[in-house]
Structures are given as C-alpha cells and as structure tokens.
Design an enzyme around this catalytic site. Sequence first.
Site, PDB file in Angstrom:
ATOM      1  N   GLY A  81       0.837  -1.192   0.000  1.00 30.51           N
ATOM      2  CA  GLY A  81       0.000   0.000   0.000  1.00 30.51           C
ATOM      3  C   GLY A  81       0.870   1.238   0.000  1.00 30.51           C
ATOM      4  N   CYS A 104       5.480  -5.999   1.329  1.00 29.41           N
ATOM      5  CA  CYS A 104       5.821  -4.580   1.203  1.00 29.41           C
ATOM      6  C   CYS A 104       5.267  -3.777   2.394  1.00 29.41           C
ATOM      7  CB  CYS A 104       5.352  -4.052  -0.146  1.00 29.41           C
ATOM      8  SG  CYS A 104       6.148  -2.513  -0.569  1.00 29.41           S
ATOM      9  N   TYR A 105       4.239  -2.937   2.203  1.00 26.30           N
ATOM     10  CA  TYR A 105       3.683  -2.231   3.368  1.00 26.30           C
ATOM     11  C   TYR A 105       3.234  -3.245   4.417  1.00 26.30           C
ATOM     12  CZ  TYR A 105       0.654   0.515   6.372  1.00 26.30           C
ATOM     13  OH  TYR A 105       0.090   1.096   7.477  1.00 26.30           O
ATOM     14  N   HIS A 140       7.340  -7.433  -4.102  1.00 28.78           N
ATOM     15  CA  HIS A 140       5.998  -7.864  -4.518  1.00 28.78           C
ATOM     16  C   HIS A 140       6.084  -9.210  -5.253  1.00 28.78           C
ATOM     17  CE1 HIS A 140       3.614  -4.261  -3.556  1.00 28.78           C
ATOM     18  NE2 HIS A 140       4.747  -3.615  -3.745  1.00 28.78           N
ATOM     19  N   GLU A 185       3.689 -10.937  -6.259  1.00 29.92           N
ATOM     20  CA  GLU A 185       2.527 -11.154  -7.134  1.00 29.92           C
ATOM     21  C   GLU A 185       2.735 -10.640  -8.553  1.00 29.92           C
ATOM     22  OE1 GLU A 185       2.658  -9.562  -4.344  1.00 29.92           O
ATOM     23  OE2 GLU A 185       1.923  -7.523  -4.502  1.00 29.92           O
ATOM     24  N   SER A 230     -26.537 -10.275 -23.814  1.00 29.98           N
ATOM     25  CA  SER A 230     -25.969  -9.397 -24.846  1.00 29.98           C
ATOM     26  C   SER A 230     -25.220 -10.201 -25.893  1.00 29.98           C
ATOM     27  CB  SER A 230     -25.002  -8.417 -24.192  1.00 29.98           C
ATOM     28  OG  SER A 230     -23.865  -9.124 -23.705  1.00 29.98           O
ATOM     29  N   GLY A 231     -24.926 -11.461 -25.565  1.00 25.84           N
ATOM     30  CA  GLY A 231     -24.072 -12.235 -26.466  1.00 25.84           C
ATOM     31  C   GLY A 231     -22.619 -12.147 -26.050  1.00 25.84           C
ATOM     32  N   GLY A 232     -22.326 -11.285 -25.063  1.00 28.22           N
ATOM     33  CA  GLY A 232     -20.976 -11.211 -24.519  1.00 28.22           C
ATOM     34  C   GLY A 232     -20.721 -12.407 -23.604  1.00 28.22           C
ATOM     35  N   VAL A 233     -19.459 -12.591 -23.246  1.00 27.81           N
ATOM     36  CA  VAL A 233     -19.100 -13.789 -22.484  1.00 27.81           C
ATOM     37  C   VAL A 233     -19.784 -13.816 -21.114  1.00 27.81           C
ATOM     38  CG1 VAL A 233     -17.189 -15.067 -21.462  1.00 27.81           C
ATOM     39  CG2 VAL A 233     -16.877 -13.898 -23.621  1.00 27.81           C
ATOM     40  N   ASP A 234     -19.771 -12.681 -20.405  1.00 27.02           N
ATOM     41  CA  ASP A 234     -20.271 -12.691 -19.023  1.00 27.02           C
ATOM     42  C   ASP A 234     -21.760 -13.046 -18.953  1.00 27.02           C
ATOM     43  OD1 ASP A 234     -17.727 -11.806 -18.658  1.00 27.02           O
ATOM     44  OD2 ASP A 234     -18.273  -9.736 -18.240  1.00 27.02           O
ATOM     45  N   SER A 235     -22.568 -12.338 -19.735  1.00 30.50           N
ATOM     46  CA  SER A 235     -24.003 -12.627 -19.636  1.00 30.50           C
ATOM     47  C   SER A 235     -24.311 -14.022 -20.188  1.00 30.50           C
ATOM     48  CB  SER A 235     -24.849 -11.550 -20.325  1.00 30.50           C
ATOM     49  OG  SER A 235     -24.616 -11.514 -21.710  1.00 30.50           O
ATOM     50  N   SER A 236     -23.541 -14.471 -21.170  1.00 34.06           N
ATOM     51  CA  SER A 236     -23.794 -15.803 -21.729  1.00 34.06           C
ATOM     52  C   SER A 236     -23.487 -16.894 -20.710  1.00 34.06           C
ATOM     53  CB  SER A 236     -22.922 -16.050 -22.968  1.00 34.06           C
ATOM     54  OG  SER A 236     -23.187 -15.083 -23.940  1.00 34.06           O
ATOM     55  N   LYS A 272     -12.370 -12.356 -15.026  1.00 29.77           N
ATOM     56  CA  LYS A 272     -12.787 -12.604 -16.411  1.00 29.77           C
ATOM     57  C   LYS A 272     -12.282 -13.951 -16.965  1.00 29.77           C
ATOM     58  CE  LYS A 272     -14.451 -10.625 -20.271  1.00 29.77           C
ATOM     59  NZ  LYS A 272     -15.704  -9.872 -20.330  1.00 29.77           N
TER      60      LYS A 272
END
Length: 520
Positions: free
Chosen positions: A59, A86-87, A177, A179, A230-236, A376
């Site tokens: 942070g 780190c922090y 870090h 990550e 919508s045909g997008g990945v998330d809503s599908s 995602k």
Amino acid sequence: MTESSHDRLLIIDFGSQVTQLIARRLRELNVYCEIHPFNAVTEPFLATFAPRAVILSGGPASVFADDSPRAPAKVFDLGVPVLGVCYGQQLMMDMLGGKVERGHKTAEFGRAYVTAAQDNLPLLDGWFDAGPEQVWMSHGDHVSQIAPGFHVYGTSPNAPFAITADPKRHFYAVQFHPEVHHTPKGRQLYANFVRQAGFTGDWTMGAYRDEAIAKIRAQVGDAKVICGLSGGVDSSVAAVLIHEAIGDQLTCVFVDHGLLRKDEATEVVTMFRDHYNMPLIHADEADLFLGALTGVSDPEEKRKTIGRLFIDVFQKHAAEVGGAEFLAQGTLYPDVIESVSFSGGPSVTIKSHHNVGGLPEQMGLKLVEPLRELFKDEVRALGRELGLPAEFIGRHPFPGPGLAIRCPGEITPEKLDILREVDAVYIDQIRKHGLYDEIWQAFVAILPVRTVGVMGDYRTYDYACALRAVTSVDGMTADYYPFTHDFLSETATRIINEVAGINRVTYDITSKPPGTIEWE
Ligand code: XMP
C-alpha cells in the site's frame, strides 16, 4: 463476504495497485481467497471469515502516518500463517515489535536481486537454486530491525530484510511484490505459502459450478428469473449456468438494437434458443433505436438515448415473462471489490456495476449474480466447463451501445451496413492469420468523411475507415497491436476490393491513455 465451503484465505488490502494480482496468483493455485479493505476487517469479521491464512497487502501509506492503515492485532493471534508484502511487511514488523525507518537513500523501485541468507525455509522451496533471484521492489520506508522471533532469509543490496520469517509462528514478511510478473518466482512463493497453510487446492471450476448451481437454486426457489443477454461472455456464461440450475424458470431477453455486427443476432439467438433450448425473447427493436438516433451525432446523447431505450424495451419484454422476481447479471469480482482510498482513509464504496443500468430499482427486482466471485478469465474457464463453444468464450468484448460508438457523427443505415461488412473482413483477416486470441479487442470505425480515390479508371468518392486492434488486460489501459506491414496492406486491399463504399483504410496507433479504445 461470500459463503463458501472451501478453506479461505483473507487478503487485507492496504491500497496497493497490485492487490488484485495477489488474488489472481492464489486463484491460479486453486485457492479460494477474498480481498477486503483494512478498515472492514474487524475482530468479529475475522471470527466469521475464519481464514486459514492471511496476507497483508502492499500500500502507499507509511506506518509513520498518524492515521496509517492497520490490521487488528487479532490477525496475529488466529494461529494461522500470515504473509506481509511490502507495506504489509512493514506493518507486521511495526505491530510485532520490530522497527521501520523512513526511506531516503534506502528507497528502492524496480528490479532488484535477492540473495539467500539461510536456505531452510519451506516458503522458499525452489528459490535460489540458480543463485540470486530477481524480485520487484517498490518501497520508500524500510524495516531497520526485525521483530522478536524473526530471522533473515534473503537480502538485497538496499533491503537487508528482504525476506524474513518467524517459522515457528508461520509469519512471513517480504519487502518485494511476489505477485507481479517481474518477480519470476513469486508464484512459487505463494504456492509454498498456501501449502504451508494446508490448502488443498480444491477451488476448481468443476467444484465452483456445482456449488454455484446449488446456491442459485437455494436463492431463487420456484421464482422466475430474467436475464439480459448481450451475447458477450459474461451474460452468456451467467445465463447458461442459471439455466442449468433452474431450467425454464429462466427467460433471457436479447435486445437487437440494430447496432450489432454482421450475423451477430442470428448467432446468439441460434445458440441459446436452438442449442441450449433456453426460453429466449428476441426483441428486434432496430427501427425504434435507429429512429431515435436519427440526426444524433453527439456521443453522449447517443449513449443516453440507447441506454434509455434499452431499459424501456427490456421492461416491455420482461413483462411478458410475468412475475419475474429476479434479474440475472454477469457482474464480475473486479466490479465488487471494495476499494481503499489512496490516503488510506475509510473508503468503502462498492463499485456497483449494472449491466442493465437502473433496472433492478425500477422494476423492484432482486439480483442473481453467480459470477461475482470470478475474474474474467475464470468466467471463461467456467464457460468451458459448461460446454460453451470455444469461439464464443474467446470473443472480444463488444460494447452495449454497439456500432453506434464506432460510427462517429450521425448514424445512418448505409454507414452501419458498410461498417458491418468492413468489420467482418477485418476480423476474418485476423482469424486467418491466427492473431485473434493475441488481441484483446479489434474492430473498425467508419469515419465521417468521404475521400477521393481511384479504382480502375474511375474516380471514387467514398468513406474512410480506421482499423483498431489493442492489447490490454482489463480495458483500463491499452496499447495498439503491432501488425506487420504485410498484414495491414493485405487487409486494406481486401477491404477496398470486397466492400463497396470504402476507398481508404487507416490504422489507429493510439494507446489508452491518451485515447480510449472505442472512438466515442
Ligand atoms: P473505452 O472506449 O472506454 O472502452 O476505452 C473500454 C472497454 O469498454 C468497452 N465499452 C463499453 N462496454 N458499454 C459496454 O458494455 C459501454 O457503454 C461501453 N463503452 C465502452 C469497450 O468496448 C472496451 O472494451
């Protein structure tokens, strides 16, 4: 907090830009974790969350500041492994009896090399096999005295306490870090940490899918659910998952606003209605939208008009479902993580993201958001688990306002037809050259100018277009894709030969910032 039967790891966020990456690394290791801002982590919270391990993030704050962000002391009495980054490392030392000093000459930013000081720490299994290890540092203050019980396991030229640990209590503290990509063995360090903590790596997509289905059934009962598809990945993916859970209690509404790409409506409707046998309302509202957009050239007015009509249409068709109590949305984890302000002050604003803006309030609907815990690429993995076709899962993002924002100036049916054709040729080229999956998003904008050209013996006076292709991780920043000149000239030739109405092709080499990905 989300209910989960898995062992959980708690990441306490102190506002680092890369806290989300810690979660990513852990999820890649099939460990279930949640990020919570430091000011939400109270003793009762810890008791309910019952973490099997805790990570204190980095942070921007300094432990010297009056209102420096802290973790409850209880974190160190839970009897579980704790890793400070780190922090988080400095805070750990400060809280456990060590000392931290201000930066000046010992500040370190960027690449550094850590040398082993002792090699008997399981956290570092696989490290130092080939000598000093590259890590990514980003700190001003530094630890000047480690807390009682701690020992030094790694040093860098500017960080004598780069890696320290109290192995008896399973407390670990690193100045760098692990990550980030620039710490190549960081993933190994997290893998060692979670192994030490006893995680079994049971956070798999198969398990997630079964649990998500059970949760949806419990939440929804016999009620009806509607989902804007919508045909997008998330809503599908959300729709297919919910359909698996509750079958025909789910109805999807696909709004075709006349601003979709070539064959898009047919592809989406065919897949969901025919392949998945899902109740689907195909709302063909092109005339309504295009009528309202006639004469509109201001980008904001376009967006507002589309947003308003979308809600009207959705409401009208949702009424046909009769008595839906729930609205399903493909909200993802990055949209729901509570953010910590730069000053470290209490900022618990939850970024609430409504794919179907305003609807839940207006219609008095409750939300079903089965992807709230996923990133995602995890949604894509779930989609594969659910058997969605690969080409569907890997689709580039497509904005809600569709081609409207790729058509600067006034939208006309003629321009939209040309745009659909050019876009199809361009995407076909990208696929043929095997570049589709390397690119985050590719599309064409039709420019509001006509230019003079010559084709054969004829003068032409047609539209110019701009090809756009970007690489990005999350759409927040982006860089243009470095196509070869051969690819660009072959594509330009194909477009001009195959699409009537375009006689000039340009390639947009603007990054974001300063540009945005879309043209409007
Ligand atoms: P910009 O143009 O803001 O786009 O750099 C970033 C990403 O967001 C998408 N985008 C939208 N998606 N509704 C959406 O669902 C919108 O109004 C919208 N505007 C932009 C854009 O395609 C890119 O992926």
